[in-house]
Design a protein around this motif. Structure first.
Motif, PDB file in Angstrom:
ATOM      1  N   THR A 194       5.684  52.486  46.753  1.00  0.00           N
ATOM      2  CA  THR A 194       4.931  53.461  46.837  1.00  0.00           C
ATOM      3  C   THR A 194       5.358  54.680  45.801  1.00  0.00           C
ATOM      4  O   THR A 194       4.509  55.482  45.416  1.00  0.00           O
ATOM      5  N   GLU A 195       6.607  54.674  45.343  1.00  0.00           N
ATOM      6  CA  GLU A 195       7.044  55.673  44.557  1.00  0.00           C
ATOM      7  C   GLU A 195       8.463  55.362  43.996  1.00  0.00           C
ATOM      8  O   GLU A 195       9.195  54.706  44.874  1.00  0.00           O
ATOM      9  N   ASP A 218      10.852  53.402  46.758  1.00  0.00           N
ATOM     10  CA  ASP A 218      10.488  53.616  48.002  1.00  0.00           C
ATOM     11  C   ASP A 218       9.062  52.662  48.281  1.00  0.00           C
ATOM     12  O   ASP A 218       8.520  52.292  47.523  1.00  0.00           O
ATOM     13  N   LEU A 243       2.903  60.561  36.761  1.00  0.00           N
ATOM     14  CA  LEU A 243       3.623  61.627  37.569  1.00  0.00           C
ATOM     15  C   LEU A 243       2.719  62.257  38.445  1.00  0.00           C
ATOM     16  O   LEU A 243       1.745  62.817  37.974  1.00  0.00           O
ATOM     17  N   PRO A 244       3.098  62.211  39.595  1.00  0.00           N
ATOM     18  CA  PRO A 244       1.800  63.196  40.499  1.00  0.00           C
ATOM     19  C   PRO A 244       2.054  64.240  40.324  1.00  0.00           C
ATOM     20  O   PRO A 244       1.136  65.460  40.870  1.00  0.00           O
ATOM     21  N   ARG A 282      11.672  57.399  42.775  1.00  0.00           N
ATOM     22  CA  ARG A 282      12.201  58.885  43.004  1.00  0.00           C
ATOM     23  C   ARG A 282      13.585  58.804  42.153  1.00  0.00           C
ATOM     24  O   ARG A 282      14.450  58.092  42.208  1.00  0.00           O
ATOM     25  N   ALA A 309       9.470  62.103  41.051  1.00  0.00           N
ATOM     26  CA  ALA A 309       9.107  60.932  41.558  1.00  0.00           C
ATOM     27  C   ALA A 309       7.842  60.413  40.640  1.00  0.00           C
ATOM     28  O   ALA A 309       7.143  61.224  40.033  1.00  0.00           O
ATOM     29  N   VAL A 310       7.885  59.148  40.073  1.00  0.00           N
ATOM     30  CA  VAL A 310       6.700  58.545  39.594  1.00  0.00           C
ATOM     31  C   VAL A 310       6.114  57.473  40.239  1.00  0.00           C
ATOM     32  O   VAL A 310       6.567  56.873  41.316  1.00  0.00           O
ATOM     33  N   LEU A 311       5.020  57.129  40.202  1.00  0.00           N
ATOM     34  CA  LEU A 311       4.196  56.273  40.858  1.00  0.00           C
ATOM     35  C   LEU A 311       3.479  55.250  40.045  1.00  0.00           C
ATOM     36  O   LEU A 311       3.334  55.389  38.859  1.00  0.00           O
ATOM     37  N   ILE A 320       3.217  53.722  34.712  1.00  0.00           N
ATOM     38  CA  ILE A 320       3.431  54.757  35.824  1.00  0.00           C
ATOM     39  C   ILE A 320       2.620  55.976  35.358  1.00  0.00           C
ATOM     40  O   ILE A 320       2.074  56.301  34.655  1.00  0.00           O
TER      41      ILE A 320
END
Length: 219
Positions: free
Chosen positions: A47-48, A39, A111-112, A50, A129-131, A109
């Motif tokens: 942004t992330e 994304d 993980l939120p 997924r 999702a990871v950021l 990365i």
């Protein structure tokens, strides 16, 4: 993955093996259909990342037998959450099976939130999702691979459309799904592919070379 489970050993062992540092095996034992969405924002940032993994029915059936604590043949929310918590903790060691490079350099990365688990139509699903740990601009060549470095699990992106770019910056880069040919990879790296290479768990070079990846060329 380290899990302290004693109930229904076969299924527990399979889940442990899926997520643990195990000796590299000749072929995968667990199979999952995967999807990746990168994304982006209109100002040109990622942004992330997924992820969705849908596991094969044989493995999924063994999991429901193992984690169905009240024996009603349904994985209820608390049981699913228990699996999700275990997976979240364990996959951190492997960066959640996600590898990102920018112009050849690795990017970290985070993980939120916890990995979520569901059970639908006889198959176990994991989605999360990871950021990027630091801001990631859509600039240069960005390559993203999702794979198990131990080769115990095969995460299969069946169609090129299963690796997508979404959001406001999606048109800022050209997209290519790269599916390496195993014979070519082995031939090109024959000198380094010794017996010790295949037996070690500290090297994920071969699995990385063989993994399907999404490459973005951004201007």
């Amino acid at each position: 993955m380290t899990m302290h489970l004693t109930r229904h050993l076969p299924a527990a062992t399979a889940l442990v093996a899926l997520l643990a540092a195990t000796p590299v095996l000749a072929h995968p034992h667990v199979f999952a259909e995967a999807r990746l969405e990168i994304d982006t924002s209109a100002d040109g940032r990622v942004t992330e990342f997924r992820n969705v993994w849908r596991f094969d029915e044989v493995f999924s059936s063994s999991v429901i037998l193992d984690f169905d604590e009240n024996a009603n043949m349904v994985l209820e929310p608390a049981e699913l959450a228990k699996i999700g918590d275990m997976v979240t903790q364990s996959l951190a060691e492997f960066d959640y099976y996600t590898t990102i490079t920018v112009n050849g350099a690795d990017r970290e990365i985070v993980l939120p939130e916890a990995i979520k688990v569901d059970y639908q139509d006889g198959q176990l699903l994991m989605f999360f999702a990871v950021l990027p740990k630091t801001e990631l601009q859509l600039d240069g060549r960005i390559a993203v691979g999702v794979f198990d470095p131990t080769m115990y699990a095969a995460l299969d992106f069946i169609n090129d459309e299963d690796m997508m770019v979404t959001g406001g910056g999606a048109t800022q880069c050209t997209r290519q799904v790269v599916r390496p040919d195993p014979d070519e990879v082995i031939a090109q790296n024959q000198a380094s592919l010794t017996e010790a290479f295949f037996e070690t768990t500290t090297s994920n070079d071969l699995s990385k070379l063989l993994a399907t990846r999404l490459e973005l060329d951004c201007q």
